[in-house]
Design an enzyme around this catalytic site. Structure first.
Site, short mmCIF file in Angstrom:
data_model
loop_
_atom_site.label_atom_id
_atom_site.label_comp_id
_atom_site.label_asym_id
_atom_site.label_seq_id
_atom_site.Cartn_x
_atom_site.Cartn_y
_atom_site.Cartn_z
N SER A 234 0.83 -1.19 0.00
CA SER A 234 0.00 0.00 0.00
C SER A 234 0.88 1.26 0.00
CB SER A 234 -0.94 -0.06 1.21
OG SER A 234 -1.99 0.85 1.09
N ASP B 221 -8.82 -4.05 -6.21
CA ASP B 221 -8.30 -3.49 -4.96
C ASP B 221 -9.08 -2.23 -4.61
OD1 ASP B 221 -6.69 -2.05 -3.01
OD2 ASP B 221 -5.01 -3.34 -3.59
N HIS C 130 -7.23 -5.94 -0.81
CA HIS C 130 -6.13 -4.99 -0.85
C HIS C 130 -4.81 -5.72 -0.70
CE1 HIS C 130 -3.93 -1.34 -0.50
NE2 HIS C 130 -3.80 -1.35 0.80
#
Length: 527
Positions: free
Chosen positions: A236, A468, A496
């Site tokens: 991320s 995602d 994710h």
């Protein structure tokens, strides 16, 4: 984002890029029209730093790590120093918390493998000790010393501090879908109070928690550990940090995995709009699955996805007017803000969908908000005693420094609302207003959107998941196109990030790269 620790746990390490209220995330977007300077991708490219270490930084690079027990079996901890301001190395230091678990063998040691779970604001040390150092594939842990550094301002590395627990409770319950001028003023006042508290508690540090500075800190730690190159797995926001490192130090970039990639070339407005659309995509996947289940409270078989969304939005509106009990010891009731955050929390991992259905059923049918409150608390990292980690303050501090604010006034947000609501009928309104928070930050942004090419770096693996919610797949494609040596690895699925989430194809490709240095084939896709 936030390091969620509910049913999705620490397994994936994905973090909060934008929360329903607090997190301005690396995002804050919402284009109100065609490409403009506020929405178009940047053409400026991050410039590499000189290869030679400046004399003023030599003492930092020459430190010795004094390892001690962490109190967690198998792990060691140390504290290192970095200059608070790289432009003025003699003007003070920041202390960095470092942890490692040494390679277990057998096989030749490959050096250190740094990990970062994202955020910004997620504790890399906590992630290492709770998951990566014991949950990464045994073959990887056998060959690498597993290493984590809490970024400056985060967790154990001189954390940014803002509101206390009780005031944070009030903050997270603030209505983020104002219906009139009074509610708009209340939201703006909440943003101002939060920002002023951060400025009061951490005045000096707030100016020096940028991603560029954190990437430079990692290079100091790399040198102290004796590694010629930095090997790294970032999830991320951690992909932005890893890509920034490669851009600044391309010759020192080793085997880098950037999972759930961000696009650094986008301005805040565009990022937040993209992310809003990502959450809508994830919600549509959840909705299609939900109506196939016997316990779905939002519709039955054959219910169109749009109608499922309307049912959920109507439920949020009811909570806005009449919050429901939760059984919380501190008397919190479930209103629209906490409920929305709870639903968003479950969008990060499809394994949370059953928990979300149960929580929604209890709230909608039994007027029991405990389940959704639990999901919301996990998102904000609030414990049962009413204490919050510093995830949310750190998240805001980094995001508001890395990019100029998306909007400067409520009027600008109101003009952007149609774009957000088109991107996500369910979440758009709340995420639009969330993008206003950096407008009141006490420190001006030092960063701007930019491309990262990292010319001269070894092959870098960029991983993108097609559905995602937090880092849309288009961002992975964009980052892979920018990085001169990137290979894009695609996971066709939900949730994710992709590594360690159940795809043998993804895990094998990444493990092979980490252990042998062989990147995936061009265009490789997994499911």
């Amino acid at each position: 984002m936030h390091t969620r620790r509910s049913s999705r746990s620490l397994r994936t390490g994905g973090i909060l890029l934008t929360a329903a209220l607090l997190v301005s995330a690396c995002s804050a977007s919402a284009s109100t029209g065609p490409s403009t300077s506020a929405t178009a991708a940047a053409e400026v490219t991050l410039a590499a730093l000189p290869e030679a270490t400046p004399a003023a930084l030599a003492p930092y690079y020459g430190q010795t790590a004094r390892w001690r027990s962490c109190g967690v079996p198998g792990f060691q901890c140390a504290t290192l120093k970095a200059p608070l301001d790289y432009a003025k190395p003699g003007a003070g230091d920041v202390r960095l918390a470092v942890s490692r678990k040494k390679a277990t063998g057998p096989g030749k040691r490959l050096g250190s493998l740094f990990v970062n779970p994202g955020g910004p604001g997620g504790s890399a040390v906590g992630y290492l000790q709770a998951y990566a150092g014991i949950g990464y594939p045994a073959a990887v842990r056998a060959r690498y010393d597993m290493v984590a550094v809490d970024p400056r301002g985060v967790a154990r590395s001189e954390p940014v501090e803002c509101l206390d627990g009780r005031k944070m409770d009030t903050y997270t319950q603030t209505d983020t879908t104002p219906d009139d001028a009074r509610e708009t003023t209340e939201l703006v006042d909440a943003y101002k109070e939060f920002a002023e508290a951060c400025g009061a508690h951490s005045p000096g540090l707030l100016r020096h928690v940028s991603t560029v500075e954190t990437a430079r800190d990692m290079d100091i730690v790399r040198a102290v550990l004796g590694d010629r190159k930095l090997n790294y797995v970032g999830a991320s926001y951690g992909t932005f940090l890893g890509a920034t490192y490669a851009g600044l130090f391309p010759g020192r970039a080793g085997r880098l995995v950037l999972d759930g990639a961000m696009d650094p070339s986008l301005p805040a407005r565009r990022m937040n709009l993209d992310q809003t659309a990502g959450f809508e995509t994830a919600f549509q996947s959840f909705a299609k699955d939900c109506v196939q289940q016997p316990d779905c409270p939002l519709g039955g078989k054959g219910t169109p996805t749009a109608e499922v969304g309307r049912h959920l939005k109507a439920f949020f509106r009811k909570l806005d007017a009449h919050p429901i009990p939760t059984g919380d010891a501190d008397g919190r009731r479930l209103g629209e803000a906490l409920a929305t955050t709870g639903v968003i929390a479950a969008m990060y991992d499809e394994s949370s969908w059953a928990q979300l259905r149960e929580a929604l059923t209890s709230a909608m049918k039994d007027k029991d908000g405990a389940g959704l409150l639990m999901l919301s608390d996990s998102y904000y990292e609030r414990d049962a005693g009413g204490r919050y980690s510093n995830l949310m303050p750190a998240n805001a501090a980094v995001n508001c420094l890395d990019l100029p604010p998306a909007y400067g006034s409520p009027e600008e947000v109101e003009r952007a609302l149609p774009s957000f609501e088109k991107a996500s009928p369910v979440f758009g309104e709340g995420l639009a207003w969330a993008s206003l928070s950096c407008a009141y930050w006490p420190v001006r942004a030092t960063g701007e959107p930019h491309r990262i090419e990292a010319r001269g770096a070894a092959p870098i693996v960029v991983v993108g998941t097609t559905r995602d919610p937090a880092t849309p797949y288009r961002w992975a494609r964009a980052l892979a196109a920018q990085l001169a040596s990137a290979r894009l690895l695609t996971y066709e699925g939900d949730g994710h990030t992709a590594y360690g989430r159940g795809s043998a194809c993804i895990d094998s490709a990444i493990d092979t790269y980490l252990l042998r240095g062989t990147p995936p084939a061009e265009g490789k896709r997994c499911s």
